[in-house]
Motif scaffolding. Structure first.
Motif, short mmCIF file in Angstrom:
data_model
loop_
_atom_site.label_atom_id
_atom_site.label_comp_id
_atom_site.label_asym_id
_atom_site.label_seq_id
_atom_site.Cartn_x
_atom_site.Cartn_y
_atom_site.Cartn_z
N ASN A 15 0.75 -1.11 0.06
CA ASN A 15 0.08 -0.01 -0.10
C ASN A 15 0.91 1.39 -0.17
O ASN A 15 0.41 2.13 -0.67
CB ASN A 15 -1.02 -0.32 1.09
CG ASN A 15 -2.29 -0.63 1.03
OD1 ASN A 15 -3.23 -0.01 0.13
ND2 ASN A 15 -2.49 -1.83 1.35
N PRO A 18 3.24 0.88 -3.92
CA PRO A 18 2.24 0.12 -5.01
C PRO A 18 3.51 0.03 -5.95
O PRO A 18 3.95 1.05 -6.64
CB PRO A 18 1.13 0.88 -5.27
CG PRO A 18 1.02 2.06 -4.33
CD PRO A 18 2.37 2.31 -3.69
N ARG A 20 4.14 -0.88 -9.94
CA ARG A 20 3.55 -0.98 -11.28
C ARG A 20 2.51 -0.04 -11.19
O ARG A 20 1.48 -0.49 -11.82
CB ARG A 20 3.67 -2.28 -11.72
CG ARG A 20 4.73 -2.96 -11.86
CD ARG A 20 4.77 -4.29 -12.45
NE ARG A 20 6.23 -4.90 -12.47
CZ ARG A 20 7.18 -4.67 -13.46
NH1 ARG A 20 6.88 -3.71 -14.41
NH2 ARG A 20 8.15 -5.12 -13.33
N ARG A 21 2.27 0.88 -10.46
CA ARG A 21 1.17 1.93 -10.47
C ARG A 21 1.01 2.76 -11.66
O ARG A 21 2.23 3.50 -11.64
CB ARG A 21 0.85 2.34 -9.07
CG ARG A 21 -0.55 3.14 -9.05
CD ARG A 21 -0.94 3.40 -7.49
NE ARG A 21 -2.28 3.61 -7.61
CZ ARG A 21 -2.88 3.60 -6.42
NH1 ARG A 21 -2.36 3.59 -5.29
NH2 ARG A 21 -4.31 3.74 -6.28
N ILE A 42 -10.49 -0.18 -10.24
CA ILE A 42 -9.06 -0.53 -10.74
C ILE A 42 -9.01 -0.91 -12.27
O ILE A 42 -9.87 -1.53 -12.77
CB ILE A 42 -8.57 -1.98 -10.24
CG1 ILE A 42 -8.10 -1.47 -8.56
CG2 ILE A 42 -7.49 -2.68 -10.86
CD1 ILE A 42 -7.51 -2.59 -7.64
N ALA A 57 0.47 -2.68 -15.74
CA ALA A 57 0.33 -1.78 -14.79
C ALA A 57 -1.17 -1.70 -14.14
O ALA A 57 -2.11 -2.14 -15.01
CB ALA A 57 0.63 -0.45 -15.55
N PHE A 58 -1.33 -1.25 -13.07
CA PHE A 58 -2.72 -0.95 -12.51
C PHE A 58 -2.83 0.76 -12.20
O PHE A 58 -1.92 1.24 -11.76
CB PHE A 58 -2.99 -1.86 -11.43
CG PHE A 58 -2.52 -1.45 -9.96
CD1 PHE A 58 -1.22 -1.68 -9.57
CD2 PHE A 58 -3.46 -0.99 -9.25
CE1 PHE A 58 -0.72 -1.41 -8.39
CE2 PHE A 58 -3.05 -0.40 -8.08
CZ PHE A 58 -1.71 -0.57 -7.55
N ASP A 59 -4.02 1.17 -12.29
CA ASP A 59 -4.54 2.29 -11.83
C ASP A 59 -5.85 2.32 -11.08
O ASP A 59 -6.64 1.38 -11.27
CB ASP A 59 -4.13 3.34 -12.95
CG ASP A 59 -3.82 4.82 -12.33
OD1 ASP A 59 -3.71 4.88 -11.21
OD2 ASP A 59 -3.90 5.61 -13.27
N HIS A 61 -8.46 3.87 -7.68
CA HIS A 61 -8.58 4.29 -6.37
C HIS A 61 -9.29 3.05 -5.59
O HIS A 61 -10.27 2.61 -5.98
CB HIS A 61 -9.42 5.48 -6.00
CG HIS A 61 -8.39 6.38 -6.46
ND1 HIS A 61 -7.49 6.98 -6.00
CD2 HIS A 61 -8.51 7.34 -7.71
CE1 HIS A 61 -6.78 7.98 -6.80
NE2 HIS A 61 -7.48 8.25 -7.84
N THR A 67 -5.82 -2.54 -3.42
CA THR A 67 -4.63 -2.00 -3.80
C THR A 67 -3.42 -2.91 -3.63
O THR A 67 -2.36 -3.28 -4.36
CB THR A 67 -4.35 -0.61 -3.23
OG1 THR A 67 -5.29 0.00 -3.15
CG2 THR A 67 -2.94 0.02 -3.51
N SER A 71 -1.22 -4.64 -6.74
CA SER A 71 0.11 -4.38 -6.64
C SER A 71 0.83 -5.74 -6.69
O SER A 71 1.90 -5.96 -7.34
CB SER A 71 0.61 -3.79 -5.25
OG SER A 71 2.05 -3.59 -5.08
#
Ligand code: ZN
Length: 149
Positions: A15, A18, A20-21, A42, A57-59, A61, A67, A71
């Motif tokens: 957290n 993270p 690869r955000r 996500i 990658a992840f993005d 909230h 999260t 990650s």
């Protein structure tokens, strides 16, 4: 430090830092999912080449569970064959939903506590479901090759 504390450390670490955000510039596939029970959003971007996940990658909230889980997932699939990435995602979903007792290889046992909270299962598996859908998208694209590169 007992094992429970160690596992909490793993979740905390993912957290705070993270892996690869963000977003990929030119993903092979991209899939966004929303978990209405918690409010987690996500998006998973994937770059796939020669049956291998070359980048991910992840993005979005979400809560700490979603999260950390996203990650850990991104961290575990880059550089792996597509079949292994799929196995990791399916194996984790089976583990968290109680269909199997063995987590896939990696730090996944750190999220084992989620198995006791049905309401959090969606948080923990959101990125995994997004990944599986993105992989299907890559596969579907292959039947209609759009091979410019
Ligand atoms: Zn959540």
């Amino acid at each position: 430090m007992d094992l429970d504390e160690l596992y909490r450390e793993v979740i905390l670490d993912h957290n705070q830092n993270p892996r690869r955000r963000g977003r990929l510039a030119d993903p092979s596939a991209s899939q966004g999912l929303f978990n209405p029970t918690c409010g987690d959003r996500i998006t998973v971007d994937l770059q796939v080449r020669d049956e291998k996940v070359t980048d991910a990658a992840f993005d979005g909230h979400g809560c700490s569970i979603s999260t950390a889980s996203a990650s850990m997932l991104m961290d575990s699939i880059v550089g792996r064959p597509v079949a292994e990435a799929r196995q990791t995602a399916r194996g984790f979903i089976d583990f968290i939903t109680g269909k199997s007792e063995e987590p896939p290889p990696g730090d996944w046992n750190s999220l084992a506590g989620v198995r006791r909270f049905a309401s959090r299962v969606k948080c923990a598996t959101l990125a995994h479901n997004a990944l599986l859908q993105a992989l299907s998208e890559v596969e579907a694209g292959r039947t209609h090759p759009n091979d410019a590169s």
